[in-house]
Design a protein around this motif. Structure first.
Motif, PDB file in Angstrom:
ATOM      1  N   ARG A  24       0.788  -1.223   0.000  1.00 17.05           N
ATOM      2  CA  ARG A  24       0.000   0.000   0.000  1.00 17.05           C
ATOM      3  C   ARG A  24       0.825   1.281   0.000  1.00 17.05           C
ATOM      4  O   ARG A  24       0.284   2.357  -0.063  1.00 17.05           O
ATOM      5  CB  ARG A  24      -0.956  -0.032   1.173  1.00 17.05           C
ATOM      6  N   SER A  25       2.121   1.176   0.057  1.00 17.28           N
ATOM      7  CA  SER A  25       2.968   2.368   0.076  1.00 17.28           C
ATOM      8  C   SER A  25       3.119   2.925  -1.338  1.00 17.28           C
ATOM      9  O   SER A  25       3.516   2.209  -2.262  1.00 17.28           O
ATOM     10  CB  SER A  25       4.341   2.007   0.635  1.00 17.28           C
ATOM     11  N   TRP A  44      -3.732   3.544  -7.766  1.00 18.89           N
ATOM     12  CA  TRP A  44      -3.450   3.284  -6.359  1.00 18.89           C
ATOM     13  C   TRP A  44      -4.669   3.607  -5.507  1.00 18.89           C
ATOM     14  O   TRP A  44      -5.402   4.561  -5.763  1.00 18.89           O
ATOM     15  CB  TRP A  44      -2.270   4.150  -5.911  1.00 18.89           C
ATOM     16  N   HIS A  45      -4.873   2.762  -4.507  1.00 10.93           N
ATOM     17  CA  HIS A  45      -5.916   2.978  -3.504  1.00 10.93           C
ATOM     18  C   HIS A  45      -5.353   2.498  -2.177  1.00 10.93           C
ATOM     19  O   HIS A  45      -4.725   1.439  -2.111  1.00 10.93           O
ATOM     20  CB  HIS A  45      -7.176   2.198  -3.865  1.00 10.93           C
ATOM     21  N   GLU A  46      -5.578   3.258  -1.131  1.00  9.57           N
ATOM     22  CA  GLU A  46      -4.985   2.971   0.174  1.00  9.57           C
ATOM     23  C   GLU A  46      -5.252   1.546   0.662  1.00  9.57           C
ATOM     24  O   GLU A  46      -4.366   0.890   1.193  1.00  9.57           O
ATOM     25  CB  GLU A  46      -5.503   3.977   1.194  1.00  9.57           C
ATOM     26  N   SER A  47      -6.450   1.045   0.454  1.00 10.35           N
ATOM     27  CA  SER A  47      -6.755  -0.294   0.948  1.00 10.35           C
ATOM     28  C   SER A  47      -6.630  -1.388  -0.109  1.00 10.35           C
ATOM     29  O   SER A  47      -6.611  -2.567   0.217  1.00 10.35           O
ATOM     30  CB  SER A  47      -8.151  -0.332   1.569  1.00 10.35           C
ATOM     31  N   CYS A  50      -1.603  -1.168  -5.398  1.00 18.31           N
ATOM     32  CA  CYS A  50      -1.310  -0.488  -6.658  1.00 18.31           C
ATOM     33  C   CYS A  50      -1.273  -1.468  -7.816  1.00 18.31           C
ATOM     34  O   CYS A  50      -0.958  -2.645  -7.659  1.00 18.31           O
ATOM     35  CB  CYS A  50      -0.005   0.298  -6.573  1.00 18.31           C
TER      36      CYS A  50
END
Length: 127
Positions: A24-25, A44-47, A50
């Motif tokens: 998630r980075s 990209w999405h935090e949860s 990528c």
């Protein structure tokens, strides 16, 4: 760091190259994209992680509709990668036979002013 970001994912993101659902980075995703010569952007999405893409994106690239499944994602893109032209197009070699067949299909009965190549219009400004 050579990247810019959109407010939501771009439409027609290009060829999927790599899915990294456990990572998630954003920095890690940028490193993965930089390590892959075909990668020019990633959603990209935090949860969700990528997803590396082949598409050359610019600040005028059309974004996915707000009601699209990808609307919760953003697109990070390399600013002017050396193998993309100044319009955000990607240089690829295509056989003349494929061009003739695809051009005929893309323009037959199509109200668009320019043909579609691999799902990406020549004019991708969204106008």
């Amino acid at each position: 760091d050579g990247y810019a970001v959109t407010e939501r994912a771009v439409d027609l993101e290009g060829i999927p190259l790599e899915a990294n659902t456990g990572h998630r980075s954003v920095a890690w995703c940028k490193e993965r994209c930089n390590a892959n010569p075909s990668c020019h952007s990633f959603s990209w999405h935090e949860s969700a992680g990528c997803f590396l893409k082949s598409r050359c994106v610019t600040n005028t690239s059309r974004m996915a509709p707000a009601n699209d499944d990808s609307a919760n994602f953003v697109t990070y893109y390399q600013i002017w990668p050396k193998d993309c032209d100044s319009t955000g197009g990607h240089e690829v070699e295509i056989s003349p036979e494929w061009v003739n067949q695809s051009l005929a299909l893309a323009t037959a009965g199509d109200s668009c002013s320019s043909p579609t190549w691999l799902g990406v219009r020549e004019d991708d400004s969204g106008d």
